[in-house]
Design a protein around this motif. Sequence first.
Motif, PDB file in Angstrom:
ATOM      1  N   UNK A 271      33.754 -28.581 -40.416  1.00 25.02           N
ATOM      2  CA  UNK A 271      33.654 -27.658 -39.281  1.00 25.02           C
ATOM      3  C   UNK A 271      34.116 -26.246 -39.620  1.00 25.02           C
ATOM      4  N   UNK A 272      34.480 -25.978 -40.875  1.00 25.24           N
ATOM      5  CA  UNK A 272      34.951 -24.639 -41.246  1.00 25.24           C
ATOM      6  C   UNK A 272      33.911 -23.553 -40.950  1.00 25.24           C
ATOM      7  N   UNK A 273      32.611 -23.759 -41.264  1.00 20.73           N
ATOM      8  CA  UNK A 273      31.641 -22.720 -40.894  1.00 20.73           C
ATOM      9  C   UNK A 273      31.613 -22.434 -39.395  1.00 20.73           C
ATOM     10  N   UNK A 274      31.756 -23.474 -38.579  1.00 24.04           N
ATOM     11  CA  UNK A 274      31.796 -23.252 -37.134  1.00 24.04           C
ATOM     12  C   UNK A 274      33.078 -22.525 -36.727  1.00 24.04           C
ATOM     13  N   UNK A 275      34.153 -22.805 -37.432  1.00 26.39           N
ATOM     14  CA  UNK A 275      35.410 -22.116 -37.139  1.00 26.39           C
ATOM     15  C   UNK A 275      35.287 -20.621 -37.440  1.00 26.39           C
ATOM     16  N   UNK A 276      34.611 -20.278 -38.518  1.00 28.38           N
ATOM     17  CA  UNK A 276      34.392 -18.869 -38.847  1.00 28.38           C
ATOM     18  C   UNK A 276      33.559 -18.189 -37.756  1.00 28.38           C
TER      19      UNK A 276
ATOM     20  N   UNK B 141      32.555 -19.541 -29.234  1.00 29.81           N
ATOM     21  CA  UNK B 141      33.990 -19.781 -29.341  1.00 29.81           C
ATOM     22  C   UNK B 141      34.358 -21.226 -29.045  1.00 29.81           C
ATOM     23  N   UNK B 142      33.435 -21.990 -28.455  1.00 33.00           N
ATOM     24  CA  UNK B 142      33.700 -23.396 -28.128  1.00 33.00           C
ATOM     25  C   UNK B 142      33.033 -24.365 -29.097  1.00 33.00           C
ATOM     26  N   UNK B 143      32.346 -23.844 -30.102  1.00 30.90           N
ATOM     27  CA  UNK B 143      31.588 -24.713 -31.003  1.00 30.90           C
ATOM     28  C   UNK B 143      32.457 -25.740 -31.732  1.00 30.90           C
ATOM     29  N   UNK B 144      33.617 -25.379 -32.308  1.00 33.34           N
ATOM     30  CA  UNK B 144      34.414 -26.407 -32.998  1.00 33.34           C
ATOM     31  C   UNK B 144      34.843 -27.533 -32.079  1.00 33.34           C
ATOM     32  N   UNK B 145      35.229 -27.211 -30.847  1.00 36.76           N
ATOM     33  CA  UNK B 145      35.662 -28.254 -29.911  1.00 36.76           C
ATOM     34  C   UNK B 145      34.484 -29.139 -29.531  1.00 36.76           C
ATOM     35  N   UNK B 146      33.329 -28.530 -29.263  1.00 34.99           N
ATOM     36  CA  UNK B 146      32.151 -29.312 -28.888  1.00 34.99           C
ATOM     37  C   UNK B 146      31.682 -30.197 -30.043  1.00 34.99           C
ATOM     38  N   UNK B 147      31.743 -29.664 -31.264  1.00 36.48           N
ATOM     39  CA  UNK B 147      31.295 -30.447 -32.419  1.00 36.48           C
ATOM     40  C   UNK B 147      32.265 -31.575 -32.751  1.00 36.48           C
ATOM     41  N   UNK B 148      33.535 -31.404 -32.423  1.00 38.18           N
ATOM     42  CA  UNK B 148      34.539 -32.402 -32.735  1.00 38.18           C
ATOM     43  C   UNK B 148      34.614 -33.507 -31.680  1.00 38.18           C
ATOM     44  N   UNK B 149      34.141 -33.240 -30.494  1.00 40.67           N
ATOM     45  CA  UNK B 149      34.245 -34.207 -29.392  1.00 40.67           C
ATOM     46  C   UNK B 149      33.594 -35.556 -29.698  1.00 40.67           C
TER      47      UNK B 149
END
Length: 439
Positions: free
Chosen positions: A53-58, A106-114
């Motif tokens: 998820x690092x690319x999404x975090x960036x 800004x919500x992509x990491x949370x949505x991808x991790x859910x």
Amino acid sequence: MDTIASLFSFITTPVSWVIVQFHSVYGKIFGPDTGWAWGLSIVSLVILIRICLIPLFVKQIKATRAMQTLQPEMKKIQERYKSDKQRQSEEMMKLYKESGTNPLSSCLPILAQSPFFFALYHVLNGIATGKEIGVIDGPLLESARKAHIVGAPLAAKFTDSADKVASLGATLTDVRVVTAVMIVLMSASQFFTQRQLMTKNVDTTVKTPFMQQQKMLMYVFPVMFAVFGINFPVGVLVYWLTTNVWTMGQQMFVIRRNPTPGSKAQAAFLERLQKQVTHHKKVRGRGNTNVIKAIVAKGRDRNEFERKFINGLTKSGLAAQADGTVVESESAVLTETEDGSPASGGPRRQQPKRQSKAKRQSGAVQAGAGEAGATKATEPSDAKPSLEKTAAEPEDDSPKTKQAGGNKQGTPPGSGQRSRAKSGQRKGQQRPKHPSSKK
């Protein structure tokens, strides 16, 4: 919760397979039935997911900073169209499109991790109920049920009854103590992560509603973790605590290496960079080169900390270049002023102070008196003193020299004396002019 977890059942098999693969490695070190083997398998699963998820975090960092930049414009649109919600939404979408930002980024990491979170919850719930799920079946299921982390089974919850906890081979006290400690650590890590974001990595020159929202989330998220954490199995708490610690460390790295412009973190970063560049007389690292390149390109738009950085390099005899490098410079031609404009090549010429009218007039009178003294000094020594001059010179009764009320119509009293004083003439009989002088 079972309904929500079942929606992500398509990912439970991959999640369970990854856990089993890590367990096969750690089982050879700590033993297949130990809590260390299964606990470290969950921790490794978190690390693997977060690396992916690092690319999404960036993208999240870039989107968050872009949203901070747009907050003043968004506030203007809200005030301008506060009575027309439809027009307000249209203008907001237009602003997002023109700036190339997306609020959902800004919500992509949370949505991808859910999905992974709910899949792990579904796997651990199956272990607690003795239900085979994914690739965890038979001997693996029994091994996972026997695994304990500091006396608490992976599938146990804070709200479980004493009978259910006893069936997993543990006591209710051990389970509640372990889960309470993990919930406190999970909430504290979330609070610290949000707090360092608000106190160090926010532009202090811009006061926007976004900052108030972030401040509110700093207190809301820990409370949410504390409330919902009592319903999570120990294995899920291990997953979420590892996620929070990873996020905190990742954010500390970003704040230190790539802070938000105008924040306290940027001031500390530029101070460290200035010391490094001044010591080595060159820029080390591609990231530092890009930072200096961006600062030079801003010109007059630099903030306070960036101007201080450029001026610090100048005082050390260095000049920042457009390509992000620095060169030694003894003259001031290559340096820049605080506002970003080039400085002149030599010292500034000091302008004389402007004198008042009274001082200029008194200076003229003194100059006239000096000229008169010089003329008197050049007179021949055998010149006879004038016999017509007396101690009290009589006033001239002619209209030209009368001063009481003025000598001419429209001429102020005393103007004749001032004019003679300015011209440097002496009172009394004047010296005859030379024949060759013009009349």
